[in-house]
Design a protein around this motif. Structure first.
Motif, PDB file in Angstrom:
ATOM      1  N   ALA A 141       0.745  -1.159   0.057  1.00 45.56           N
ATOM      2  CA  ALA A 141       0.028   0.089   0.061  1.00 45.56           C
ATOM      3  C   ALA A 141       1.122   1.316  -0.014  1.00 45.56           C
ATOM      4  CB  ALA A 141      -1.069   0.128   1.332  1.00 45.56           C
ATOM      5  N   LEU A 142       1.820   1.253   1.006  1.00 42.77           N
ATOM      6  CA  LEU A 142       2.848   2.412   0.792  1.00 42.77           C
ATOM      7  C   LEU A 142       3.560   2.507  -0.581  1.00 42.77           C
ATOM      8  CD1 LEU A 142       4.274   1.921   4.404  1.00 42.77           C
ATOM      9  CD2 LEU A 142       2.868   3.690   3.735  1.00 42.77           C
ATOM     10  N   ARG A 143       4.110   1.571  -1.127  1.00 43.06           N
ATOM     11  CA  ARG A 143       4.697   1.665  -2.391  1.00 43.06           C
ATOM     12  C   ARG A 143       3.701   2.297  -3.415  1.00 43.06           C
ATOM     13  NH1 ARG A 143       4.289  -1.201  -6.850  1.00 43.06           N
ATOM     14  NH2 ARG A 143       3.082  -3.079  -5.689  1.00 43.06           N
ATOM     15  N   LEU A 144       2.498   1.799  -3.377  1.00 39.93           N
ATOM     16  CA  LEU A 144       1.588   2.386  -4.568  1.00 39.93           C
ATOM     17  C   LEU A 144       1.289   3.901  -4.064  1.00 39.93           C
ATOM     18  CD1 LEU A 144      -1.017  -0.567  -4.693  1.00 39.93           C
ATOM     19  CD2 LEU A 144       0.737   0.040  -6.360  1.00 39.93           C
ATOM     20  N   LEU A 145       1.138   4.201  -2.980  1.00 42.34           N
ATOM     21  CA  LEU A 145       0.968   5.650  -2.572  1.00 42.34           C
ATOM     22  C   LEU A 145       2.239   6.454  -3.016  1.00 42.34           C
ATOM     23  CD1 LEU A 145      -0.773   5.236   0.791  1.00 42.34           C
ATOM     24  CD2 LEU A 145      -1.930   6.088  -1.341  1.00 42.34           C
ATOM     25  N   LEU A 146       3.504   6.138  -2.603  1.00 34.59           N
ATOM     26  CA  LEU A 146       4.780   6.539  -2.930  1.00 34.59           C
ATOM     27  C   LEU A 146       4.793   6.729  -4.779  1.00 34.59           C
ATOM     28  CD1 LEU A 146       7.356   5.025  -0.858  1.00 34.59           C
ATOM     29  CD2 LEU A 146       6.454   7.336  -0.702  1.00 34.59           C
ATOM     30  N   GLU A 147       4.423   5.999  -5.209  1.00 33.74           N
ATOM     31  CA  GLU A 147       4.557   5.940  -6.833  1.00 33.74           C
ATOM     32  C   GLU A 147       3.434   6.942  -7.320  1.00 33.74           C
ATOM     33  OE1 GLU A 147       5.873   1.279  -7.798  1.00 33.74           O
ATOM     34  OE2 GLU A 147       3.815   1.886  -7.691  1.00 33.74           O
ATOM     35  N   GLU A 148       2.332   7.001  -6.886  1.00 35.61           N
ATOM     36  CA  GLU A 148       1.308   7.906  -7.265  1.00 35.61           C
ATOM     37  C   GLU A 148       1.513   9.351  -6.804  1.00 35.61           C
ATOM     38  OE1 GLU A 148      -2.194   9.644  -8.506  1.00 35.61           O
ATOM     39  OE2 GLU A 148      -1.160   7.739  -8.789  1.00 35.61           O
ATOM     40  N   GLU A 149       2.243   9.639  -5.524  1.00 31.68           N
ATOM     41  CA  GLU A 149       2.550  10.760  -5.189  1.00 31.68           C
ATOM     42  C   GLU A 149       3.945  11.323  -6.121  1.00 31.68           C
ATOM     43  OE1 GLU A 149       2.337  14.356  -3.117  1.00 31.68           O
ATOM     44  OE2 GLU A 149       1.361  12.637  -2.982  1.00 31.68           O
ATOM     45  N   ALA A 150       4.655  10.500  -6.429  1.00 27.78           N
ATOM     46  CA  ALA A 150       5.570  10.872  -7.332  1.00 27.78           C
ATOM     47  C   ALA A 150       5.135  11.390  -8.844  1.00 27.78           C
ATOM     48  CB  ALA A 150       6.765   9.818  -7.606  1.00 27.78           C
ATOM     49  N   ARG A 151       4.103  10.580  -9.243  1.00 22.86           N
ATOM     50  CA  ARG A 151       3.560  10.703 -10.436  1.00 22.86           C
ATOM     51  C   ARG A 151       2.811  12.182 -10.346  1.00 22.86           C
ATOM     52  NH1 ARG A 151      -0.953  11.226 -12.752  1.00 22.86           N
ATOM     53  NH2 ARG A 151      -1.968  10.884 -10.808  1.00 22.86           N
ATOM     54  N   ARG A 152       1.970  12.259  -9.419  1.00 28.21           N
ATOM     55  CA  ARG A 152       1.514  13.757  -9.324  1.00 28.21           C
ATOM     56  C   ARG A 152       2.343  14.826  -9.093  1.00 28.21           C
ATOM     57  NH1 ARG A 152      -3.517  13.061  -4.942  1.00 28.21           N
ATOM     58  NH2 ARG A 152      -3.863  15.051  -5.381  1.00 28.21           N
ATOM     59  N   ARG A 153       3.579  14.585  -8.739  1.00 27.01           N
ATOM     60  CA  ARG A 153       4.703  15.694  -8.742  1.00 27.01           C
ATOM     61  C   ARG A 153       5.452  15.686  -9.817  1.00 27.01           C
ATOM     62  NH1 ARG A 153       6.753  16.716  -2.730  1.00 27.01           N
ATOM     63  NH2 ARG A 153       4.952  16.402  -1.667  1.00 27.01           N
ATOM     64  N   GLY A 154       5.427  14.502 -10.771  1.00 32.62           N
ATOM     65  CA  GLY A 154       6.093  14.466 -11.867  1.00 32.62           C
ATOM     66  C   GLY A 154       7.838  14.491 -11.843  1.00 32.62           C
ATOM     67  N   VAL A 155       8.078  13.465 -10.597  1.00 28.04           N
ATOM     68  CA  VAL A 155       9.365  13.373 -10.477  1.00 28.04           C
ATOM     69  C   VAL A 155       9.537  11.814 -10.338  1.00 28.04           C
ATOM     70  CG1 VAL A 155       9.595  15.563  -9.188  1.00 28.04           C
ATOM     71  CG2 VAL A 155       9.069  13.416  -7.675  1.00 28.04           C
TER      72      VAL A 155
END
Length: 204
Positions: free
Chosen positions: A137-151
């Protein structure tokens, strides 16, 4: 009022037993809570407990699974909510302040994990599976947050998730013993990792 069907009655009994067990396990811990105490507090026979949960381990695991599911949902809401990057991190920080080191949940998780590690491989694997679920769950959230920030994250999301989960578990146990300890190390570490992410993710 219409009479409940057999299936509805069984479901209600299970729900009441689970709610009662949750209250007792979180208040008194794993070893101090017996199936007899759960049955008595819920107003059922011990046989009713056994017909819904084969063992005390099964009942406690069901309680822990329910609490974990609620907390994963709250973290997901924090990361996937609207607002700025700082707004989302502020929500996550609030969750950490309220939740990390909660004496009932934290100590029950620790007590049951130690019990499982010493009891049998199957129970240990089920407890370990819960940890892997948290990490995913944490992995998916980190990936989504990175995607939202474009980094791009500075390390693989799976490694970061395992590290953050370990930090959260350690902080939780320490804070359950020392309530004055701040849990901000976890959200601050998340902020540091995201701030360290540079440039857009590699599309190749």
């Amino acid at each position: 009022m219409a009479r409940l069907t057999r299936a509805e009655s069984q479901a209600r009994t299970r729900e009441l037993l689970l709610a009662t067990a949750r209250r007792l396990f979180l208040r008194d811990g794993y070893h101090a809570t017996s199936l007899e105490k759960v049955a008595e507090a819920a107003g059922f026979s011990k046989g009713a407990v056994y017909s819904n949960f084969g063992t005390k381990d099964e009942l406690c695991q069901a309680v822990i699974d329910a609490v974990r599911a609620e907390q994963v949902a709250l973290i997901t809401q924090a990361f996937l909510g609207e607002g700025s990057d700082e707004d989302r991190l502020a929500v996550f920080t609030g969750w950490a302040e309220r939740t990390i080191g909660d004496p009932g949940w934290t100590l029950l998780e620790a007590e049951f994990a130690i019990h499982a590690a010493r009891r049998d491989p199957a129970l240990r694997e089920r407890v370990a599976g819960g940890g892997r679920h948290w990490s995913k769950a944490l992995r998916l959230l980190l990936e989504e947050e990175a995607r939202r920030r474009g980094v791009a994250l500075p390390l693989p999301a799976a490694e970061l998730a395992d590290a953050l989960l370990s930090l959260g578990v350690g902080l939780g146990i320490r804070r359950a013993i020392d309530p004055g300890l701040s849990p901000r190390a976890l959200p601050d570490t998340v902020r540091l990792l995201l701030d360290a992410a540079t440039g857009p993710p590699d599309e190749g």
